[in-house]
Design a protein around this motif. Structure first.
Motif, PDB file in Angstrom:
ATOM      1  N   GLU A 332       0.752  -0.906   0.089  1.00 44.81           N
ATOM      2  CA  GLU A 332       0.272  -0.341  -0.381  1.00 44.81           C
ATOM      3  C   GLU A 332       1.535   1.756   0.670  1.00 44.81           C
ATOM      4  O   GLU A 332       2.000   1.013  -0.397  1.00 44.81           O
ATOM      5  CB  GLU A 332      -0.956  -0.206   1.557  1.00 44.81           C
ATOM      6  CG  GLU A 332      -2.030  -1.287   0.813  1.00 44.81           C
ATOM      7  CD  GLU A 332      -3.078  -0.779   2.312  1.00 44.81           C
ATOM      8  OE1 GLU A 332      -2.874   0.140   2.928  1.00 44.81           O
ATOM      9  OE2 GLU A 332      -3.610  -1.729   2.379  1.00 44.81           O
ATOM     10  N   GLY A 336      -2.023   4.701   2.615  1.00 49.07           N
ATOM     11  CA  GLY A 336      -2.456   3.579   2.251  1.00 49.07           C
ATOM     12  C   GLY A 336      -4.327   3.796   1.824  1.00 49.07           C
ATOM     13  O   GLY A 336      -5.225   2.577   1.127  1.00 49.07           O
ATOM     14  N   ARG A 338      -3.732   3.720  -1.656  1.00 44.64           N
ATOM     15  CA  ARG A 338      -4.066   2.962  -2.965  1.00 44.64           C
ATOM     16  C   ARG A 338      -2.610   1.738  -2.743  1.00 44.64           C
ATOM     17  O   ARG A 338      -2.655   1.262  -1.620  1.00 44.64           O
ATOM     18  CB  ARG A 338      -3.114   3.966  -4.110  1.00 44.64           C
ATOM     19  CG  ARG A 338      -3.505   4.894  -4.532  1.00 44.64           C
ATOM     20  CD  ARG A 338      -3.965   5.658  -6.040  1.00 44.64           C
ATOM     21  NE  ARG A 338      -4.116   6.603  -6.602  1.00 44.64           N
ATOM     22  CZ  ARG A 338      -4.321   7.272  -7.570  1.00 44.64           C
ATOM     23  NH1 ARG A 338      -3.581   6.996  -8.267  1.00 44.64           N
ATOM     24  NH2 ARG A 338      -5.248   8.216  -7.672  1.00 44.64           N
ATOM     25  N   ALA A 339      -3.241   1.430  -3.630  1.00 47.89           N
ATOM     26  CA  ALA A 339      -2.126  -0.767  -3.208  1.00 47.89           C
ATOM     27  C   ALA A 339      -1.964  -0.859  -4.401  1.00 47.89           C
ATOM     28  O   ALA A 339      -2.456  -0.651  -5.667  1.00 47.89           O
ATOM     29  CB  ALA A 339      -3.119  -1.607  -2.555  1.00 47.89           C
ATOM     30  N   ARG A 387      -7.796  -6.623  -1.305  1.00 51.56           N
ATOM     31  CA  ARG A 387      -6.715  -6.192  -1.801  1.00 51.56           C
ATOM     32  C   ARG A 387      -6.867  -6.397  -2.870  1.00 51.56           C
ATOM     33  O   ARG A 387      -6.150  -4.939  -3.777  1.00 51.56           O
ATOM     34  CB  ARG A 387      -5.908  -7.094  -1.228  1.00 51.56           C
ATOM     35  CG  ARG A 387      -5.580  -7.067   0.485  1.00 51.56           C
ATOM     36  CD  ARG A 387      -5.339  -7.587   1.492  1.00 51.56           C
ATOM     37  NE  ARG A 387      -4.256  -8.754   0.216  1.00 51.56           N
ATOM     38  CZ  ARG A 387      -2.133  -8.706   1.154  1.00 51.56           C
ATOM     39  NH1 ARG A 387      -2.120  -8.230   2.542  1.00 51.56           N
ATOM     40  NH2 ARG A 387      -1.687  -9.091   1.022  1.00 51.56           N
ATOM     41  N   LYS A 390      -8.638  -3.302  -4.457  1.00 53.24           N
ATOM     42  CA  LYS A 390      -7.882  -1.962  -4.151  1.00 53.24           C
ATOM     43  C   LYS A 390      -6.895  -1.803  -5.468  1.00 53.24           C
ATOM     44  O   LYS A 390      -7.205  -0.706  -5.773  1.00 53.24           O
ATOM     45  CB  LYS A 390      -7.637  -1.783  -2.576  1.00 53.24           C
ATOM     46  CG  LYS A 390      -7.027  -0.443  -2.881  1.00 53.24           C
ATOM     47  CD  LYS A 390      -7.068  -0.516  -0.865  1.00 53.24           C
ATOM     48  CE  LYS A 390      -6.231   0.706  -0.647  1.00 53.24           C
ATOM     49  NZ  LYS A 390      -5.730   0.546   0.857  1.00 53.24           N
TER      50      LYS A 390
END
Length: 552
Positions: A332, A336, A338-339, A387, A390
């Motif tokens: 990330e 946090g 974006r990932a 996850r 994202k």
């Protein structure tokens, strides 16, 4: 920019004339004559440069002296015309037009440079491009089958299918995709022919790939080698990812045909990679190459391929190892918000655990292929789908791109956020991944309506762009970005018809051709096939005829 030798000639001659004129300043004719000679030299230099540029164009009708790139149409006034002497009409069987670039035949003159094969046939009104999925799939079938070169008896291929038009390059990965697509389309004879070529290479007495210790092979064969990256204009690197894709092609063909022998080859590939490149540390997974640089990195993308192959072959331990590595690459950033999934680990000692943040940008396939293969679904904290979703949202914001080609606007993804131009192989796979996310993990989008809207919008744009390109040309270009699509990490995809991009586009249509059509996981190359792949023990109980017949 003129070719170097011609430019140097003009420069040297101009300096000689300048010195001569300065030595005789009262002679007005000197400079006038010099100017005429210089103009002649410039013309000659441009002719030499054009000839040099055109020799690289492989029959394409235009060439840019600035970039050295070749084009099918004269989109800029300064492009030089290249002679196209080989007629394509002989193979057109009555169709009135053909392309001197692709050698394909057409019923209408959709491009100005098409050759008129029949002076008595006049082009009629231009029809709207057909977007019917089966029509588009049939065009992919025809284009792909036309690339197959058979022995006179029609029993086997003389070579793998070409990766690009204009190059003698036959990539193992591209051909594995072609075999997977042909299997999906029920063209088992043609898919088998590609796989048989692979068998002849892998079990050969003098392989071009890396020969491995065969003690661990389920088949107990005395000789086995993993495949090199490309034949023809050879790339002799031996990659785990390419060979995993070949294994997937064997597994999917075995499932469709019920052949235990072809399943056994897939099991051999999985075992060979495991014993040659497997890691049993905390990260798990598999190193990148057996030959070539870098060798000891662990590639996220290659481990996505391995997870899929292991899942198809019912090897839960190797599937879990690949998944463990993929999960460890989740990262990330931006506080946090974006990932992404990192490219992998550093090179160096085998199985070293140093996570590699190079090149700093966003790597497209480590996200979209991850989603499509359910790569991080079993994340330790149980939040794998969230996850992956994202990371997909981050990808769509960072690698989205638009190109205009021959008057048409296209939407897609770049290879990385550091690159330029749409890369169509990744775009088609991104469309599959988005459709898979919407169908398989809808809860991740229910929690974020803005993400659902973004994913649906991009899916519609990319899929429609792919369908438009297929309707116009019957194949996919690798790139339609002027000068090619720069990956941003060291190589470029060309503005040429491309086997991998076309195969991915065909699979996208099999998977889901439009938002009003249900998703069919039979079109997902990473998914477990609709019919089960024979287990290792069942494959061993069958004849190894498919190996024996090609290695007598």
């Amino acid at each position: 920019m003129l070719a170097g030798s011609a430019t140097e000639l003009v420069f040297i001659t101009w300096n000689i004339l300048l010195v001569a004129c300065l030595a005789t300043p009262m002679d007005a004719n000197c400079c006038n004559d010099s100017g005429k000679l210089l103009a002649q030299l410039n013309t000659k230099a441009r002719t030499v440069a054009a000839e040099s540029c055109c020799t690289r164009c492989g029959g394409m009708p235009f060439c840019s002296l600035d970039s050295g790139n070749c084009y099918g149409s004269k989109r800029k006034d300064y492009y030089e015309s290249c002679p196209v002497t080989v007629s394509c009409c002989a193979q057109c069987d009555g169709l009135p037009f053909c392309s001197p670039v692709s050698k394909h035949c057409y019923a209408s003159k959709r491009k100005d440079y098409y050759t008129n094969c029949s002076s008595g046939v006049q082009p009629g009104p231009q029809p709207a491009p057909p977007l019917d999925p089966e029509t588009l799939l049939s065009s992919v079938d025809s284009w792909m089958l036309a690339r197959m070169r058979w022995t006179p008896d029609g029993q086997q291929l003389t070579a793998l299918l070409k990766t690009y038009d204009g190059f003698d390059r036959h990539d193992a990965y591209d051909n594995a995709l072609a075999a997977i697509y042909l299997t999906m389309r029920g063209k088992l004879r043609e898919a088998k022919a590609i796989l048989d070529f692979f068998i002849r290479e892998m079990y050969a007495g003098t392989p071009q790939g890396v020969a491995l210790n065969t003690d661990s092979l389920p088949s107990n064969r005395s000789q086995f080698a993993l495949l090199i990256a490309s034949y023809g204009d050879m790339d002799t690197a031996v990659d785990v990812g390419n060979n995993a894709w070949v294994g997937i092609a064997f597994a999917r063909y075995a499932a469709a045909s019920g052949s235990g022998c072809y399943a056994l080859v897939a099991h051999d590939i999985l075992a060979a990679i495991h014993h040659g490149r497997g890691c049993d540390d905390g990260l798990g997974g598999f190193m990148q190459r057996l030959r070539g640089h870098p060798q000891n990195t662990r590639s996220t993308e290659h481990n996505i391929d391995m997870k899929s192959l292991a899942r198809m072959l019912h090897d839960e331990a190797l599937q879990a190892s690949a998944e463990s590595f993929i999960s460890s690459m989740h990262h990330e950033y931006s506080g946090g918000e974006r990932a992404k999934y990192l490219i992998g680990t550093d090179n160096g000692e085998p199985c070293n655990a140093n996570r590699n943040h190079w090149p700093g940008g966003f790597i497209t396939d480590t996200t979209f292929w991850n989603v499509l293969a359910d790569g991080d679904v079993n994340a330790p904290n149980g939040d794998g789908p969230q996850r992956m979703a994202k990371a997909m949202g981050s990808a769509l914001r960072e690698v989205d791109a638009t190109d205009v080609f021959e008057g048409q606007t296209y939407h897609g993804v770049r290879f990385t956020s550091l690159g330029s131009g749409i890369q169509w192989e990744n775009t088609a796979s991104a469309a599959l991944a988005m459709a898979h996310l919407i169908r398989t993990y809808p809860q991740t989008l229910d929690a974020d309506p803005s993400l659902r809207e973004l994913v649906q919008q991009r899916l519609d744009e990319y899929r429609n762009s792919i369908k438009t390109m297929l309707s116009k040309y019957g194949f996919m270009y690798a790139s339609v970005h002027e000068g090619g699509s720069d990956t941003g990490i060291g190589w470029t995809y060309f503005v040429k018809p491309h086997l991998a991009a076309t195969a991915w586009a065909g699979m996208m249509l099999v998977h889901q051709s439009g938002s009003d059509v249900s998703v069919s996981e039979a079109g997902n190359p990473y998914a477990v096939p609709p019919q089960p792949v024979p287990y290792k023990v069942d494959a061993l109980s069958e004849s190894q005829h498919c190996i024996d017949i090609h290695n007598r």
